[in-house]
Design an enzyme around this catalytic site. Structure first.
Site, mmCIF file in Angstrom:
data_model
loop_
_atom_site.group_PDB
_atom_site.id
_atom_site.type_symbol
_atom_site.label_atom_id
_atom_site.label_comp_id
_atom_site.label_asym_id
_atom_site.label_seq_id
_atom_site.Cartn_x
_atom_site.Cartn_y
_atom_site.Cartn_z
ATOM 1 N N CYS A 1 0.599 -1.402 0.114
ATOM 2 C CA CYS A 1 0.205 -0.014 0.017
ATOM 3 C C CYS A 1 1.349 0.896 -0.124
ATOM 4 O O CYS A 1 2.092 1.406 0.964
ATOM 5 C CB CYS A 1 -0.788 0.034 0.934
ATOM 6 S SG CYS A 1 -1.896 1.291 1.500
ATOM 7 N N CYS B 1 -11.473 4.684 -10.129
ATOM 8 C CA CYS B 1 -10.292 5.427 -10.562
ATOM 9 C C CYS B 1 -9.958 4.383 -10.155
ATOM 10 O O CYS B 1 -8.232 4.362 -10.632
ATOM 11 C CB CYS B 1 -10.284 6.881 -9.643
ATOM 12 S SG CYS B 1 -9.617 6.555 -7.581
ATOM 13 N N CYS C 1 -33.557 23.565 16.602
ATOM 14 C CA CYS C 1 -35.269 23.029 15.308
ATOM 15 C C CYS C 1 -34.780 22.493 14.611
ATOM 16 O O CYS C 1 -33.485 22.847 13.940
ATOM 17 C CB CYS C 1 -36.859 24.575 15.228
ATOM 18 S SG CYS C 1 -37.970 23.702 14.245
ATOM 19 N N CYS D 1 -42.097 28.033 9.827
ATOM 20 C CA CYS D 1 -42.545 26.227 10.581
ATOM 21 C C CYS D 1 -43.323 26.448 11.361
ATOM 22 O O CYS D 1 -43.538 26.791 12.148
ATOM 23 C CB CYS D 1 -41.180 26.147 11.394
ATOM 24 S SG CYS D 1 -40.251 24.305 12.789
ATOM 25 N N CYS E 1 -41.798 25.332 15.601
ATOM 26 C CA CYS E 1 -41.333 26.268 16.188
ATOM 27 C C CYS E 1 -41.540 27.604 15.941
ATOM 28 O O CYS E 1 -41.185 28.071 16.778
ATOM 29 C CB CYS E 1 -39.959 26.300 16.529
ATOM 30 S SG CYS E 1 -38.628 26.970 15.649
ATOM 31 N N CYS F 1 -33.154 40.019 -1.597
ATOM 32 C CA CYS F 1 -32.254 39.562 -0.304
ATOM 33 C C CYS F 1 -30.972 40.160 -1.091
ATOM 34 O O CYS F 1 -30.497 40.494 0.114
ATOM 35 C CB CYS F 1 -32.816 38.277 -1.700
ATOM 36 S SG CYS F 1 -33.996 36.897 -1.364
ATOM 37 N N CYS G 1 -43.514 72.114 25.359
ATOM 38 C CA CYS G 1 -42.976 72.162 26.689
ATOM 39 C C CYS G 1 -41.836 71.643 26.923
ATOM 40 O O CYS G 1 -41.587 72.143 28.134
ATOM 41 C CB CYS G 1 -44.340 71.556 27.274
ATOM 42 S SG CYS G 1 -44.367 70.141 27.872
ATOM 43 N N CYS H 1 -47.014 53.168 19.179
ATOM 44 C CA CYS H 1 -48.273 54.202 17.841
ATOM 45 C C CYS H 1 -46.520 55.894 17.717
ATOM 46 O O CYS H 1 -45.935 56.198 19.115
ATOM 47 C CB CYS H 1 -48.816 54.667 18.553
ATOM 48 S SG CYS H 1 -49.566 55.830 17.604
#
Lengths: 482, 151
Positions: free
Chosen positions: A128, A145, A222, A238, A241, A259, A289, A299
């Site tokens: 080897c 191969c 998750c 999902c 979750c 994106c 004031c 808001c």
């Protein structure tokens, strides 16, 4: 949500009508065609409509295996080899089949794992080249191969690679040989169970990541995978979750902004954190004031608790000038003479422009959080009411619907600011900012009414909800490009 | 420590018996996985005439993982940084267990002959190599004379 509100309002209608619809149901069996025309297709009416499924690991395995089986049957190759091909070709079966027919030898070389090349069987002992030990040839294995190595070397090679987090990318040990090791070849050489498990876990992740229709849910801890046939920048959800995200790029949903643009914007905001710090002061002085006011609700229509002056938190102008249809302060006014001014002045102008959009982006994000608190307050107030006999829990559900709608609208509004920031000046931008201003005005009205829910008439509130949602969908219809 | 793998013993033997021209690699007396390396600067390169010291270490899972190599001698090269770390694909993702100490050192010598400023590790050096190659080569020669030629 809409359905709930409508059902509530129809609660008092007669039984006769109910039986009428039952008759219709019977009728439908014979007249299916008519009914289909009547049905409203959400794909056409709702621009944000997105159908996706939440799959667990088992369901994903099943889905992947179906494709693997399809390809391995079609090309008569092993399922493991089919997986190698699918992983490197984005699971596009038709493209692989086309490729394969054009160039059979090429693909075969890249995938099939032959065991012990014929030419070497005649030699009893082989050395080897990796561990330099000589062994009987039946201890040697190779991929397609034909680069042959001993069984122990393959094993340690796989162990080292897997411990580095590599799985589907493990290739042959020979120099400059890119042939990938199929799953069955790797598993055959792995002895330790924990490594086999690790390997299978890694390959699973690689397969999901390479599959264009699958996304790991980004929710913390998750393990759900979201599946959609449609690969668009739409809101994936999902169902386990409850996390939502943009299916295309994986970050928070960002309509109407694209994106690429939202990525650019978020990087810009992160880079300009110094200026962001400067803006994030939470208090402002009342323009009339001069008393110090901390914003404690979502808001932006402010009323000074001391002098009762109504003003806009964004531009500090008198609320009355905000009129009913023209919400002027969302529009950025460019200095017309900027082209003639010095580089320094231009830089200042650029910063001013950025700050204008950033302030609004950041402000709506904060409002969203504050309105979440409003919702909890709302819950306790409703509890009190129900306890003291003022209506039932169901009677007050419309307030939650209103709060949810408000959050949805404000979320879209927040994401209109990066969109506007990167728009070129011109009539399209003017139209966008006009619609944005209208949406903003209606959202503030809605927020005002939700915060003062007990004193607002229910019909009035539901009307306001309808208007705000219409403004939102109009803007998305005109500018959301997915 | 576990016994030295046969592969390392074989490689070391061969390095001693048939050394590569222009390269010497000698294992440390107390650690057979640590090599003292000297590479001579290739002819017709700005490093010609220099003797460059390197250290090479074979990690536990060698040859499945690449050896760790670092220049000890200071060198002006776009793919070698101030700490002597080398940007070479076969030392990273292109490593193959079939490669050897010998082939790695030959690749490093080849890198001295052919610097690659498009894949830099030392940014300022790479920048100069691209905009003003003759000045960069002058610097490299100067550093070679100053740090790699022991008198």
């Amino acid at each position: 949500m809409d359905g709930q509100a409508k059902q509530g309002s129809q609660g008092g209608e007669s039984d006769m009508e109910c039986s009428d619809t039952e008759c219709f149901d019977d009728y439908d069996y014979y007249n299916n065609d008519d009914n289909e025309i009547e049905q409203i297709d959400p794909k056409k009416t709702d621009i944000e409509y997105f159908s996706c499924e939440s799959l667990n690991e088992e369901q994903v395995e099943r889905l992947l295996n179906e494709t693997v089986e399809l390809l391995s049957n079609n090309l008569q190759i092993t399922p493991s080899s089919a997986k190698v091909l699918l992983h490197s070709h984005e699971w596009d079966v038709p493209a692989i089949v086309r490729n394969y027919k054009e160039n059979v030898s090429n693909i075969r070389i890249r995938t099939n794992s032959a065991i012990v090349p014929q030419s070497q069987i005649c030699f009893r002992y082989i050395t080897c080249s990796v561990c330099v030990t000589t062994q009987n040839s039946d201890k040697f294995f190779s991929l397609s191969c034909s680069h042959s190595f001993c069984k122990d070397c393959w094993m340690t090679h796989f162990e080292v690679q897997i411990n580095q987090g590599i799985s589907t990318g493990i290739s042959c040990m020979a120099r400059d040989c890119g042939v990938l090791a199929p799953e069955d070849f790797v598993l055959k050489h792995l002895a330790r169970t924990n490594l086999r498990e690790k390997y299978q876990q890694f390959t699973f992740q690689d397969y999901v990541k390479s599959h264009p229709c699958l996304r790991f849910c980004p929710g913390p801890n998750c393990s759900i995978v979201i599946y959609s046939k449609e690969i668009k920048a739409k809101k994936a959800f999902c169902s386990y979750c409850k996390t939502s995200f943009c299916f295309k790029c994986g970050i928070d949903y960002h309509a109407p902004t694209e994106c690429i643009i939202i990525k650019k914007w978020l990087t810009k905001c992160a880079d300009d954190s110094e200026t962001a710090n400067y803006i994030s002061a939470h208090t402002k002085d009342c323009p009339k004031c001069n008393i110090c006011i901390e914003k404690n609700g979502g808001c932006n229509h402010m009323q000074c608790y001391s002098c009762k002056h109504d003003f806009c938190w964004m531009c500090m102008g008198d609320w009355k000038t905000h009129g009913s249809e023209y919400y002027e302060c969302s529009r950025y006014r460019e200095n017309p003479n900027v082209a003639y001014e010095s580089a320094h002045a231009q830089a200042r102008e650029a910063l001013k422009k950025y700050l204008h959009y950033y302030e609004r982006w950041e402000n709506h994000s904060k409002s969203l959080k504050l309105e979440e608190q409003t919702l909890t307050k709302l819950k306790t107030r409703i509890n009190q009411k129900v306890m003291s006999g003022l209506g039932t829990w169901i009677d007050w559900q419309y307030l939650f619907t209103a709060a949810e709608l408000l959050a949805k609208c404000r979320y879209t509004l927040q994401y209109t600011y990066p969109y506007a920031y990167y728009m070129d000046p011109g009539p399209r931008k003017e139209l966008f900012e006009y619609q944005q201003a209208q949406l903003e005005a209606e959202i503030e009205n809605l927020s005002w009414k939700v915060e003062r829910a007990e004193t607002t008439d229910r019909g009035d509130l539901e009307n306001q909800m309808d208007i705000a949602e219409k403004r939102r969908t109009t803007l998305l219809k005109d500018f959301l490009d997915v | 420590m576990a016994a030295l793998p046969r592969r390392i013993i074989k490689e070391t033997q061969r390095l001693m018996q048939e050394p590569v021209p222009g390269i010497s690699a000698i294992p440390d007396e107390s650690n057979a996985r640590y090599f003292h390396v000297i590479v001579t600067g290739p002819e017709d390169s700005p490093f010609e005439g220099g003797l460059f010291k390197l250290e090479l270490f074979l990690p536990e899972d060698y040859p499945m993982s690449a050896p760790k190599v670092r220049f000890i001698t200071k060198i002006y090269h776009p793919n070698i940084d101030r700490l002597g770390r080398i940007c070479l694909d076969i030392l990273k993702d292109k490593w193959s267990p079939a490669l050897q100490i010998r082939t790695v050192l030959l690749s490093i010598q080849a890198l001295l002959s052919a610097p690659n400023p498009d894949d830099p590790l030392a940014n300022d050096v790479a920048e100069l190599w691209k905009v003003n190659e003759s000045e960069a080569i002058r610097n490299a020669k100067e550093w070679t004379r100053r740090y790699a030629m022991d008198t």
